[in-house]
Motif scaffolding. Structure first.
Motif, short mmCIF file in Angstrom:
data_model
loop_
_atom_site.label_atom_id
_atom_site.label_comp_id
_atom_site.label_asym_id
_atom_site.label_seq_id
_atom_site.Cartn_x
_atom_site.Cartn_y
_atom_site.Cartn_z
N VAL A 1 -79.62 87.79 58.58
CA VAL A 1 -80.60 86.73 58.74
C VAL A 1 -82.00 87.25 58.49
O VAL A 1 -82.84 86.60 57.85
N LEU A 2 -82.26 88.49 58.98
CA LEU A 2 -83.58 89.08 58.77
C LEU A 2 -83.85 89.31 57.28
O LEU A 2 -84.96 89.07 56.78
N ARG A 3 -82.83 89.77 56.54
CA ARG A 3 -83.02 89.98 55.09
C ARG A 3 -83.30 88.64 54.39
O ARG A 3 -84.13 88.55 53.50
N LEU A 4 -82.59 87.61 54.75
CA LEU A 4 -82.81 86.30 54.15
C LEU A 4 -84.21 85.80 54.42
O LEU A 4 -84.89 85.27 53.52
N ALA B 1 -71.45 94.69 67.74
CA ALA B 1 -71.64 95.17 66.36
C ALA B 1 -71.69 94.00 65.40
O ALA B 1 -72.47 93.95 64.45
N ALA B 2 -70.83 92.99 65.58
CA ALA B 2 -70.82 91.82 64.70
C ALA B 2 -72.11 91.06 64.80
O ALA B 2 -72.67 90.59 63.79
N ARG B 3 -72.62 90.93 66.04
CA ARG B 3 -73.88 90.23 66.19
C ARG B 3 -75.02 90.99 65.53
O ARG B 3 -75.92 90.38 64.93
N SER B 4 -74.96 92.32 65.57
CA SER B 4 -76.01 93.13 64.93
C SER B 4 -76.01 92.91 63.42
O SER B 4 -77.06 92.80 62.78
N GLY B 5 -74.81 92.82 62.83
CA GLY B 5 -74.72 92.58 61.36
C GLY B 5 -75.24 91.21 61.00
O GLY B 5 -75.94 91.04 60.00
#
Length: 308
Positions: free
Chosen positions: A17-20, A8-12
């Motif tokens: 990163v994708l939003r950035l 779950a932490a890796r998914s967040g």
């Protein structure tokens, strides 16, 4: 409560990163479009126009503070200038008043010396140091004394007429008994008719007394009284005063009147002392016109040591 797992932490983190990356791609796209088409320039211009009122409002407190500071500075400067101008005005007024006083004194002194020159009198100029006009004591203190040749009995005049005579001297000063002193008497004659009378001091600087005038005497209101020369106390021909309203005295056997002194007893800083001559001569005849005749240069004032 179950804790999130590593997945779950890796998914967040991946989502962040994708939003950035998405925002970076969008910024790059906008920069490319703006560089090629300049369409964001108009947007910035409009935004600047819309922000102008806000910037004006934001700058108002600083402008108001500057205006207040300038106003206070200008007010303080105006107060200082006003104070300097008031001081300069007062100084100018003081100088003007002093110049007027000096001019008046110069005119009186010139008149004094001119009158002595016209009458060919041998005189000595002296200045008044002190004036005592007490009702029981009328005196002048002069700045000339025995070291300058002033003697007891010397006659003192001004441009108007008789002032009095010297009654005491020191090496540097002389005391003058004024004609208005209650203990002073002056033998006079009426310039118009020649009638001889005696004028007495009243204790007032503006008044003499004429008493014991015979009812038949040719004396009128306004007559000019001159020194008669009787008793060799005062040289003849100097103005003493003018007769006021004649009235019966308490006995109803004689007349009396107030006399306005001819000399300026309450003004002027300089007087003339007559120098006695060795060979006194007769008095000149009185002028019928009422103008006081001048005493000749050789007329004398015999020192007597007193007023009477």
């Amino acid at each position: 409560m179950p804790q999130p797992g590593p997945s779950a932490a890796r998914s967040g983190d991946i989502a962040g990163v994708l939003r950035l990356l998405a925002w970076l791609v969008l910024a790059i796209i906008l920069m490319v479009f703006d560089l090629r088409g300049g369409w964001l320039h108009a947007v910035r211009t409009q935004a600047d126009t819309l922000m102008q009122p806000l910037w004006w409002l934001a700058a108002q407190p600083a402008r108001v503070a500057d205006a207040l500071q300038q106003g206070l500075t200008s007010h303080a400067r105006l107060r200082e200038d006003n104070a300097r101008l008031r001081q300069a005005l007062l100084l100018a007024q003081a100088r003007n008043a002093r110049l007027q006083l000096l001019a008046a004194e110069n005119a009186r002194l010139r008149g004094l010396l001119d009158s002595a020159a016209r009458a060919h009198l041998d005189v000595q100029l002296a200045s008044v140091l002190d004036v005592d006009l007490d009702p029981t004591r009328q005196r002048l203190l002069l700045d000339s004394g025995a070291t300058r040749g002033v003697r007891v009995g010397q006659v003192v005049i001004d441009a108007g007429g008789l002032l009095g005579q010297v009654i005491a001297t020191t090496p540097t000063t002389a005391t003058v008994l004024l004609v208005t002193d209650p203990d002073h008497a002056v033998p006079v004659m009426v310039a118009r008719s020649g009638v001889r009378l005696v004028v007495y001091g009243s204790g007032r600087r503006d008044l003499l007394r004429l008493t014991d005038v015979p009812l038949s005497a040719d004396v009128r209101e306004g007559d000019l009284l001159l020194t008669s020369g009787l008793g060799n106390r005062f040289p003849p021909g100097f103005a003493v005063g003018r007769v006021g309203r004649l009235r019966p005295d308490d006995s109803r056997a004689f007349l009396e009147a107030d006399v306005i002194p001819a000399a300026q007893l309450d003004r002027g800083r300089d007087v003339l002392l007559l120098r006695p001559a060795s060979d006194p001569a007769a008095a000149p005849p009185p002028a019928a016109s009422g103008t006081p005749p001048s005493a000749p240069a050789h007329a004398t004032a015999t020192p007597t040591g007193g007023a009477r």
